[in-house]
Write a protein that holds these residues in place. Sequence first.
Motif, PDB file in Angstrom:
ATOM      1  N   SER A  49       0.455   0.776   5.924  1.00  0.00           N
ATOM      2  CA  SER A  49       0.226   0.818   4.483  1.00  0.00           C
ATOM      3  C   SER A  49      -0.234  -0.555   4.009  1.00  0.00           C
ATOM      4  CB  SER A  49       1.510   1.222   3.758  1.00  0.00           C
ATOM      5  OG  SER A  49       2.490   0.196   3.892  1.00  0.00           O
ATOM      6  N   VAL A  72      -1.911   5.592   3.705  1.00  0.00           N
ATOM      7  CA  VAL A  72      -0.708   6.230   4.247  1.00  0.00           C
ATOM      8  C   VAL A  72       0.019   6.920   3.105  1.00  0.00           C
ATOM      9  CG1 VAL A  72       1.502   5.847   5.395  1.00  0.00           C
ATOM     10  CG2 VAL A  72      -0.514   4.506   6.076  1.00  0.00           C
ATOM     11  N   SER A  98       0.660   2.019  15.272  1.00  0.00           N
ATOM     12  CA  SER A  98       1.160   2.308  13.926  1.00  0.00           C
ATOM     13  C   SER A  98       2.327   1.374  13.632  1.00  0.00           C
ATOM     14  CB  SER A  98       1.601   3.767  13.811  1.00  0.00           C
ATOM     15  OG  SER A  98       2.684   4.048  14.675  1.00  0.00           O
ATOM     16  N   THR A 104       3.807   6.558   8.242  1.00  0.00           N
ATOM     17  CA  THR A 104       2.801   5.878   9.064  1.00  0.00           C
ATOM     18  C   THR A 104       2.757   6.470  10.463  1.00  0.00           C
ATOM     19  OG1 THR A 104       3.248   3.854   7.820  1.00  0.00           O
ATOM     20  CG2 THR A 104       2.050   3.619   9.886  1.00  0.00           C
TER      21      THR A 104
END
Length: 365
Positions: A49, A72, A98, A104
Amino acid sequence: MTIARDHSPLVFTHRALPQRVRFGTGHAARNVASEISDAGALRVMLIASEAKLAMARTVTGSVEPALIWTDVVQHVPAAVAEAARVEAVRAGVDLIVSVGGGSTTGLAKAIALTTGIPIVAVPTTYAGSEATNVWGLTEGARKTTGVDDRVLPGAVVYDAELTLSLPVELSVTSGLNGVAHCVDSLWAPRADPINAALAAEGIRALATGLRGVVADPGGLAGREQAQFGAYLAAVAFASAGSGLHHKICHVLGGTYDLPHAQTHAIVLPYVTAFNVGAAPAAERAIARALDASDAVEGLDALRDDVGAPSALRDLGFDPDRIREAAEIILPQVPASNPRPVDLDSLQLLLGAAADGRSSETLRGR
């Protein structure tokens, strides 16, 4: 000579998922670099994010991602997942890293589901998605979940330092989501003694860790225990499958857009109180893990100690939609649930959770 048996023989089939775990506070960048090197990856997609992007760039160190994705969204909308898949293929991505929480990791899984691109997951919460082969997508106010080994991250990198930015309130709800994984694993469709052992230790570690985080938010000892417990919880859940608790929460999250971790934290004691009377072995396991004489009382004490949220209406859930929610949930309830579930009992459970009433009202009904 006949040997008397005072117990039932152990007969079960257990499946463990193949995954490498690298655990070490302060070692995230080094461990991610090792995973990228071991995979021989040349074109890495970094998912994080906007809020976690600076942290994620630090974690990936000297590797320059071929693609950075920051869109996200909670509950992984299908449209967002499809857009990310298209860009991953266009960029020729051969590894996804990730960095973040369950949303996420969930997006990385959605990409892997149809592309097969391997994942290195670096969790910053206690959601546990990184250790399961469960995926979820939301479309048209309905959340669909499934199981597919393609979405299981090949490696997980745990570093408690990465959770220091997680506020105490979110640490609590994320950690209680992990406790819910453990509890559901005790009566899910593929529950077995190995899952029960993992779940019990997961509950113990999470309870210790969450109390530690609340007492010392800037300390690492509690956060390490919480991460360890979250991993055990997820492994148990991945093997045992999804039980009543998760079926309820998936509907509440996907249909009514309630926040994931908070919803799990609120619903947990109600499902536990509903089921434990019909599951004495599970009740004993939960109580022992919480060092309590009673499972429900132990959970209530933990929730009080860490300041857990208590009512779905505080998250925006409209009690007028309880019957509608119960009707959506009922067909998804696993046959393995230790206590029969019908529309009336689901409405009672959801009503108590909506108002934050004592979970004791559900015991033995």
